[in-house]
Design a protein around this motif. Sequence first.
Motif, mmCIF file in Angstrom:
data_model
loop_
_atom_site.group_PDB
_atom_site.id
_atom_site.type_symbol
_atom_site.label_atom_id
_atom_site.label_comp_id
_atom_site.label_asym_id
_atom_site.label_seq_id
_atom_site.Cartn_x
_atom_site.Cartn_y
_atom_site.Cartn_z
ATOM 1 N N SER A 236 33.846 -9.499 39.153
ATOM 2 C CA SER A 236 34.024 -8.046 39.173
ATOM 3 C C SER A 236 32.853 -7.354 38.474
ATOM 4 C CB SER A 236 35.319 -7.673 38.467
ATOM 5 O OG SER A 236 35.387 -6.280 38.279
ATOM 6 N N PRO A 237 32.296 -6.317 39.089
ATOM 7 C CA PRO A 237 31.233 -5.551 38.429
ATOM 8 C C PRO A 237 31.701 -4.939 37.110
ATOM 9 C CG PRO A 237 31.351 -4.982 40.740
ATOM 10 C CD PRO A 237 32.538 -5.856 40.440
ATOM 11 N N ASP A 238 33.001 -4.785 36.946
ATOM 12 C CA ASP A 238 33.528 -4.242 35.695
ATOM 13 C C ASP A 238 33.313 -5.189 34.527
ATOM 14 O OD1 ASP A 238 34.390 -1.997 37.060
ATOM 15 O OD2 ASP A 238 36.404 -2.815 37.404
ATOM 16 N N SER B 284 21.221 -4.801 38.139
ATOM 17 C CA SER B 284 22.425 -4.750 38.978
ATOM 18 C C SER B 284 22.124 -5.237 40.399
ATOM 19 C CB SER B 284 23.016 -3.343 38.996
ATOM 20 O OG SER B 284 22.035 -2.413 39.370
ATOM 21 N N GLY B 285 20.876 -5.158 40.817
ATOM 22 C CA GLY B 285 20.492 -5.719 42.108
ATOM 23 C C GLY B 285 20.649 -7.230 42.123
ATOM 24 N N LEU B 286 20.413 -7.868 40.982
ATOM 25 C CA LEU B 286 20.609 -9.312 40.875
ATOM 26 C C LEU B 286 22.080 -9.661 41.062
ATOM 27 C CD1 LEU B 286 18.306 -9.985 37.789
ATOM 28 C CD2 LEU B 286 17.734 -10.265 40.223
ATOM 29 N N VAL B 287 22.938 -8.835 40.507
ATOM 30 C CA VAL B 287 24.384 -9.033 40.670
ATOM 31 C C VAL B 287 24.757 -8.896 42.143
ATOM 32 C CG1 VAL B 287 26.674 -8.137 40.099
ATOM 33 C CG2 VAL B 287 24.914 -8.298 38.327
ATOM 34 N N ALA B 288 24.181 -7.916 42.827
ATOM 35 C CA ALA B 288 24.480 -7.723 44.253
ATOM 36 C C ALA B 288 24.037 -8.936 45.068
ATOM 37 C CB ALA B 288 23.800 -6.455 44.765
ATOM 38 N N ILE B 289 22.844 -9.449 44.792
ATOM 39 C CA ILE B 289 22.330 -10.617 45.521
ATOM 40 C C ILE B 289 23.249 -11.814 45.297
ATOM 41 C CG2 ILE B 289 20.454 -12.313 45.589
ATOM 42 C CD1 ILE B 289 18.532 -9.926 45.000
ATOM 43 N N SER C 187 23.711 2.608 40.323
ATOM 44 C CA SER C 187 24.434 3.660 41.038
ATOM 45 C C SER C 187 24.852 3.259 42.444
ATOM 46 C CB SER C 187 23.584 4.936 41.108
ATOM 47 O OG SER C 187 22.490 4.756 41.998
ATOM 48 N N ASN C 188 24.274 2.155 42.970
ATOM 49 C CA ASN C 188 24.561 1.835 44.371
ATOM 50 C C ASN C 188 24.707 0.345 44.682
ATOM 51 O OD1 ASN C 188 21.887 0.980 44.266
ATOM 52 N ND2 ASN C 188 21.119 2.841 45.234
ATOM 53 N N PHE C 189 24.619 -0.531 43.671
ATOM 54 C CA PHE C 189 24.669 -1.960 43.960
ATOM 55 C C PHE C 189 26.005 -2.383 44.582
ATOM 56 C CE2 PHE C 189 26.843 -1.968 39.974
ATOM 57 C CZ PHE C 189 27.601 -3.134 39.918
ATOM 58 N N GLU C 190 27.089 -1.667 44.260
ATOM 59 C CA GLU C 190 28.384 -2.014 44.840
ATOM 60 C C GLU C 190 28.409 -1.742 46.341
ATOM 61 O OE1 GLU C 190 31.966 -1.513 42.202
ATOM 62 O OE2 GLU C 190 30.542 -0.182 41.180
ATOM 63 N N VAL D 129 21.633 -9.437 59.094
ATOM 64 C CA VAL D 129 20.462 -8.989 58.346
ATOM 65 C C VAL D 129 20.823 -7.652 57.719
ATOM 66 C CG1 VAL D 129 18.039 -8.292 58.431
ATOM 67 C CG2 VAL D 129 18.851 -10.173 59.885
ATOM 68 N N ILE D 130 20.783 -7.614 56.407
ATOM 69 C CA ILE D 130 21.070 -6.379 55.668
ATOM 70 C C ILE D 130 19.752 -5.891 55.106
ATOM 71 C CG2 ILE D 130 22.329 -5.337 53.755
ATOM 72 C CD1 ILE D 130 24.393 -7.636 54.057
ATOM 73 N N ALA D 131 19.306 -4.721 55.574
ATOM 74 C CA ALA D 131 18.041 -4.139 55.129
ATOM 75 C C ALA D 131 18.310 -3.035 54.116
ATOM 76 C CB ALA D 131 17.265 -3.589 56.324
ATOM 77 N N LEU D 132 17.568 -3.082 53.016
ATOM 78 C CA LEU D 132 17.719 -2.100 51.942
ATOM 79 C C LEU D 132 16.461 -1.265 51.832
ATOM 80 C CD1 LEU D 132 19.200 -4.514 49.239
ATOM 81 C CD2 LEU D 132 20.419 -3.200 50.991
ATOM 82 N N ASN D 133 16.630 0.046 51.725
ATOM 83 C CA ASN D 133 15.501 0.960 51.586
ATOM 84 C C ASN D 133 15.784 1.937 50.454
ATOM 85 O OD1 ASN D 133 13.593 0.386 53.895
ATOM 86 N ND2 ASN D 133 15.538 0.588 54.974
ATOM 87 N N GLY D 134 14.838 2.040 49.523
ATOM 88 C CA GLY D 134 14.992 2.944 48.399
ATOM 89 C C GLY D 134 15.070 2.179 47.096
ATOM 90 N N GLU D 135 15.924 2.645 46.190
ATOM 91 C CA GLU D 135 16.084 2.036 44.873
ATOM 92 C C GLU D 135 17.457 1.382 44.780
ATOM 93 O OE1 GLU D 135 15.329 4.921 41.807
ATOM 94 O OE2 GLU D 135 13.207 5.038 42.335
ATOM 95 N N LEU D 136 17.469 0.136 44.315
ATOM 96 C CA LEU D 136 18.718 -0.598 44.120
ATOM 97 C C LEU D 136 18.979 -0.659 42.621
ATOM 98 C CD1 LEU D 136 21.099 -2.371 44.871
ATOM 99 C CD2 LEU D 136 19.502 -4.275 45.228
#
Length: 135
Positions: free
Chosen positions: A76-78, A57-62, A24-27, A14-21
């Motif tokens: 690649s995020p690039d 970018s959160g969609l890319v992370a998911i 700057s941080n999706f990687e 279980v990966i819990a995320l708190n704040g803004e995705l």
Amino acid sequence: MDISTTHPSANLAVIALNGELDGSNFEQVIEAGRIAVAAGASRVVLDLGGLTYMGSSGLVAIHSIALLTRGREPISPDDGWQAIHDIGSEAADGEATLHLAAPGPSVSRVLDRSGMTSLFPVHPDRDAAIAAASA
């Protein structure tokens, strides 16, 4: 953003995320997924309940975490927008390996408008997602 990972069972993280995705941080989120899979998780619950904002970018992370749980390497995020375009090209086939939990209204809107809700199961809370992922 804060990222925390727990392992309710050997093959579930279980990966819990708190704040803004965002960009700057999706990687870091992708890396958390990579670490969970390397530790033996074949299924992941992504707890979105603590997110106050999620950009594209959160969609890319998911999508990247979903690929990792299936033993595939994410794009690649690039590659920028190509990563976004590739999300829709891969429908969820077979058993769900990624479950999304507790998205708030603004995050739900992003998931709905992007079509992600048709690709991954979305659950009202963490416990429901864990139960479904464990079944």
